[in-house]
Write a protein that holds these residues in place. Structure first.
Motif, PDB file in Angstrom:
ATOM      1  N   TYR A 156      -5.501  31.447  39.873  1.00  0.00           N
ATOM      2  CA  TYR A 156      -5.003  30.965  38.575  1.00  0.00           C
ATOM      3  C   TYR A 156      -5.250  32.009  37.491  1.00  0.00           C
ATOM      4  O   TYR A 156      -4.348  32.352  36.715  1.00  0.00           O
ATOM      5  N   LYS A 164      -2.177  34.316  35.774  1.00  0.00           N
ATOM      6  CA  LYS A 164      -1.902  34.285  34.340  1.00  0.00           C
ATOM      7  C   LYS A 164      -1.475  35.667  33.832  1.00  0.00           C
ATOM      8  O   LYS A 164      -0.551  35.789  33.033  1.00  0.00           O
ATOM      9  N   ARG A 181      -1.024  33.846  26.494  1.00  0.00           N
ATOM     10  CA  ARG A 181      -1.996  33.319  27.448  1.00  0.00           C
ATOM     11  C   ARG A 181      -2.265  31.825  27.250  1.00  0.00           C
ATOM     12  O   ARG A 181      -2.590  31.116  28.201  1.00  0.00           O
ATOM     13  N   THR A 211       2.653  29.076  30.709  1.00  0.00           N
ATOM     14  CA  THR A 211       1.833  30.063  31.416  1.00  0.00           C
ATOM     15  C   THR A 211       0.847  29.352  32.337  1.00  0.00           C
ATOM     16  O   THR A 211       0.676  29.729  33.507  1.00  0.00           O
ATOM     17  N   SER A 212       0.220  28.316  31.824  1.00  0.00           N
ATOM     18  CA  SER A 212      -0.727  27.522  32.617  1.00  0.00           C
ATOM     19  C   SER A 212      -0.016  26.837  33.781  1.00  0.00           C
ATOM     20  O   SER A 212      -0.531  26.812  34.905  1.00  0.00           O
ATOM     21  N   SER A 271       1.070  29.417  36.549  1.00  0.00           N
ATOM     22  CA  SER A 271      -0.128  29.970  37.193  1.00  0.00           C
ATOM     23  C   SER A 271      -0.798  28.938  38.095  1.00  0.00           C
ATOM     24  O   SER A 271      -1.230  29.243  39.206  1.00  0.00           O
TER      25      SER A 271
END
Length: 242
Positions: A133, A137, A148, A153-154, A157
């Protein structure tokens, strides 16, 4: 997977799909809280203080350490969850009743049955999850240009981490389940290593990945939701993103 679902619903009803859910919640409340919350402190302990010193290996080590500590706290609930799910008795098994029966037959040691394989599984799972993870990212940011802290993005990832987790954890899930479900009066496997060798010799190495799709179906949504919520909570508390 579909066949097993139909068989369970046909024989025990729809509610059987949630058998052991209270024990599962208690496991997540202890195990998951620690393995997520301890990741960043473990990173610092392993020397991840600057981008130059934060390598994938150190991220994996930090995730593994956090996973091992969380597993120690969650193992009793994991044993109860496994026994409740495997119960063939009519009706929904009680967590208190299951705990009393386990204590009377096996003592306190029964709550830590399979602890060796559980810790190994937790180390591989959390090491893979958090390292992949964290690493993904950087890839997502460079490819998409997203920040970020962006929720997409989360999401991307976490989805990537969920797949790699399934690849590395499936063998440990198989070994852990075999150890936890063996009868108290008929010991089939001595420990995790013995279980691994016997499965490979008697059933073939690919047996270790039996049930890959159901495991991935569970990991994909839970990993994504866990990490997105975790990041949002960190942001709400004024903490920086992982």
């Amino acid at each position: 997977m579909v066949g097993s679902t139909k068989k369970i619903i046909g024989g025990e009803g729809v509610t059987a799909l949630w058998k052991g859910v209270n024990a599962a919640w208690l496991r997540e409340a202890s195990y998951t809280s620690l393995r997520l919350g301890l990741y960043e402190p473990c990173k610092v302990a392993f020397g991840c203080t600057t981008p130059e010193t934060t390598t994938f290996v150190k991220k994996f080590a930090a995730g593994s350490a956090a996973g091992a500590l969380g597993s120690l706290a969650g193992n009793p609930f994991d044993v109860l969850k496994t026994k409740m799910m495997a119960s063939e008795a009519a009706g929904t098994p009680s967590i208190v009743g299951t705990a009393k029966e386990l204590l009377s037959k096996q003592g306190l040691a029964g709550f830590y049955r399979g602890i060796d394989s559980n810790i190994m599984r937790a180390m591989v799972l959390n090491g893979t999850k958090m390292a992949c993870y964290d690493q993904a990212k950087g890839v997502v940011m460079s490819v998409t240009g997203l920040d970020r802290t962006h929720i997409l993005t989360s999401f991307l990832s976490a989805a990537s981490a969920g797949f790699f987790m399934t690849c590395t954890v499936s063998p440990f899930d198989m070994i852990r389940t075999r150890l936890m479900n063996q009868p108290a009066d008929a010991k089939i496997y001595n420990n995790a290593a013995d279980c691994f060798v016997k499965i490979c010799r008697q059933e073939g190495p690919l047996t270790l990945w039996r049930g890959f799709m159901p495991i991935w179906s569970r990991f994909a949504p839970t990993t994504t939701l866990q990490l997105i919520i975790f990041e949002q909570l960190r942001s709400a508390m004024g903490m920086k993103a992982l």
